[in-house]
Motif scaffolding. Structure first.
Motif, PDB file in Angstrom:
ATOM      1  N   PHE A   5     -57.453-103.294 -33.212  1.00 22.06           N
ATOM      2  CA  PHE A   5     -56.403-103.708 -34.135  1.00 22.06           C
ATOM      3  C   PHE A   5     -55.566-102.472 -34.408  1.00 22.06           C
ATOM      4  O   PHE A   5     -56.055-101.519 -35.010  1.00 22.06           O
ATOM      5  N   LEU A   6     -54.321-102.457 -33.946  1.00 22.97           N
ATOM      6  CA  LEU A   6     -53.452-101.299 -34.128  1.00 22.97           C
ATOM      7  C   LEU A   6     -52.537-101.520 -35.317  1.00 22.97           C
ATOM      8  O   LEU A   6     -51.774-102.491 -35.351  1.00 22.97           O
ATOM      9  N   VAL A   7     -52.620-100.604 -36.288  1.00 28.66           N
ATOM     10  CA  VAL A   7     -51.748-100.670 -37.460  1.00 28.66           C
ATOM     11  C   VAL A   7     -51.259 -99.274 -37.820  1.00 28.66           C
ATOM     12  O   VAL A   7     -51.918 -98.275 -37.545  1.00 28.66           O
ATOM     13  N   ALA A   8     -50.104 -99.229 -38.458  1.00 28.02           N
ATOM     14  CA  ALA A   8     -49.550 -97.983 -38.968  1.00 28.02           C
ATOM     15  C   ALA A   8     -50.318 -97.581 -40.231  1.00 28.02           C
ATOM     16  O   ALA A   8     -51.021 -98.409 -40.821  1.00 28.02           O
ATOM     17  N   PRO A   9     -50.183 -96.343 -40.664  1.00 32.84           N
ATOM     18  CA  PRO A   9     -50.877 -95.920 -41.884  1.00 32.84           C
ATOM     19  C   PRO A   9     -50.495 -96.726 -43.122  1.00 32.84           C
ATOM     20  O   PRO A   9     -51.238 -96.771 -44.088  1.00 32.84           O
ATOM     21  N   LEU A  17     -54.082-108.871 -40.890  1.00 32.17           N
ATOM     22  CA  LEU A  17     -55.157-107.981 -40.433  1.00 32.17           C
ATOM     23  C   LEU A  17     -56.511-108.620 -40.719  1.00 32.17           C
ATOM     24  O   LEU A  17     -57.359-108.726 -39.832  1.00 32.17           O
ATOM     25  N   THR A  18     -56.728-109.082 -41.942  1.00 26.79           N
ATOM     26  CA  THR A  18     -58.063-109.534 -42.342  1.00 26.79           C
ATOM     27  C   THR A  18     -58.497-110.846 -41.702  1.00 26.79           C
ATOM     28  O   THR A  18     -59.651-110.974 -41.287  1.00 26.79           O
ATOM     29  N   GLN A  19     -57.607-111.825 -41.611  1.00 27.50           N
ATOM     30  CA  GLN A  19     -58.029-113.107 -41.032  1.00 27.50           C
ATOM     31  C   GLN A  19     -58.338-112.974 -39.536  1.00 27.50           C
ATOM     32  O   GLN A  19     -59.377-113.467 -39.084  1.00 27.50           O
ATOM     33  N   PRO A  20     -57.508-112.308 -38.728  1.00 29.04           N
ATOM     34  CA  PRO A  20     -57.885-112.102 -37.330  1.00 29.04           C
ATOM     35  C   PRO A  20     -59.149-111.239 -37.187  1.00 29.04           C
ATOM     36  O   PRO A  20     -59.986-111.495 -36.312  1.00 29.04           O
ATOM     37  N   LEU A  70     -56.101-106.397 -27.482  1.00 25.48           N
ATOM     38  CA  LEU A  70     -55.407-105.701 -28.564  1.00 25.48           C
ATOM     39  C   LEU A  70     -54.773-106.724 -29.491  1.00 25.48           C
ATOM     40  O   LEU A  70     -54.095-107.650 -29.035  1.00 25.48           O
ATOM     41  N   VAL A  71     -54.968-106.543 -30.806  1.00 28.82           N
ATOM     42  CA  VAL A  71     -54.332-107.373 -31.824  1.00 28.82           C
ATOM     43  C   VAL A  71     -53.323-106.508 -32.573  1.00 28.82           C
ATOM     44  O   VAL A  71     -53.655-105.406 -33.022  1.00 28.82           O
ATOM     45  N   LEU A 164     -51.810-118.519 -38.782  1.00 30.50           N
ATOM     46  CA  LEU A 164     -52.977-117.689 -38.460  1.00 30.50           C
ATOM     47  C   LEU A 164     -54.144-118.452 -37.851  1.00 30.50           C
ATOM     48  O   LEU A 164     -54.814-117.929 -36.956  1.00 30.50           O
ATOM     49  N   ASP A 165     -54.422-119.661 -38.301  1.00 35.81           N
ATOM     50  CA  ASP A 165     -55.555-120.401 -37.731  1.00 35.81           C
ATOM     51  C   ASP A 165     -55.363-120.618 -36.232  1.00 35.81           C
ATOM     52  O   ASP A 165     -56.265-120.369 -35.428  1.00 35.81           O
ATOM     53  N   ALA A 166     -54.180-121.077 -35.844  1.00 33.53           N
ATOM     54  CA  ALA A 166     -53.890-121.306 -34.426  1.00 33.53           C
ATOM     55  C   ALA A 166     -53.864-119.983 -33.656  1.00 33.53           C
ATOM     56  O   ALA A 166     -54.364-119.901 -32.526  1.00 33.53           O
TER      57      ALA A 166
END
Length: 177
Positions: A5-9, A17-20, A70-71, A164-166
């Motif tokens: 899971f790639l995220v910026a600071p 972020l949390t559901q996936p 990658l998400v 998000l579910d789909a």
């Protein structure tokens, strides 16, 4: 299934972020939080600060070879910051080069535009990215989730938190192959 899971600071939309992340865990997988800096990332609920999350690896430490996919969570500020960091853009592109699936939701396709990987691909996003995607050679559609296999890898995209579910079902299925 190992998912990066790639995220910026700062600036990722917390639920994206949390559901996936929880979907990967529920499928028996191992999610890893990757960012451009060590420490913690600050998530947001729209424009309000939300929870912080510990970074597992930086883009300098992680490689596509370590993961099944990658998400890319959205949030407006998150992909905007990532697309300005050449290390983050190279990390994203490495998944395409390796033929590994990538899943992006909401504003996250901005990073795909920056990595020059949308040309000839069909994807969806938050509606305000439509012109950017088209200008980068992509085909934009307004669908809950779009799975595109017209390229070196499978690209799974979605529009917004309501999808998000789909989105989670689609990328978990693809990453599990």
């Amino acid at each position: 299934m190992q998912a990066a899971f790639l995220v910026a600071p700062e600036g990722t939309e917390e639920v994206e972020l949390t559901q996936p992340w929880q979907a990967v865990v529920a499928a028996g997988g191992g999610p890893t939080l990757v960012s451009t800096h060590t420490g913690k990332v600050q998530a947001f609920h729209h424009l309000d600060r939300a929870a912080t999350f510990p970074v597992d690896l930086t883009v300098d430490e992680a490689t596509a070879a370590d993961f099944d996919g990658l998400v890319l969570p959205g949030g407006v500020a998150n992909p905007d910051a990532l697309r300005l960091d050449q290390r983050a853009v190279a990390f994203i592109k490495s998944f395409f080069d390796a033929g590994k699936p990538v899943a992006a939701i909401c504003h996250a396709p901005w990073t795909l535009v920056e990595a020059d990987v949308v040309r000839g691909r069909t994807l969806t996003s938050w509606p305000s990215l439509r012109t950017d995607i088209r200008n980068a050679g992509g085909i934009w559609v307004d669908e809950q989730v779009k799975i595109c296999t017209a390229g070196p890898n499978t690209l799974i995209t979605s529009r917004k938190p309501a999808d998000l579910d789909a989105f989670c079902a689609a990328f978990v299925s693809e990453f599990s192959h």
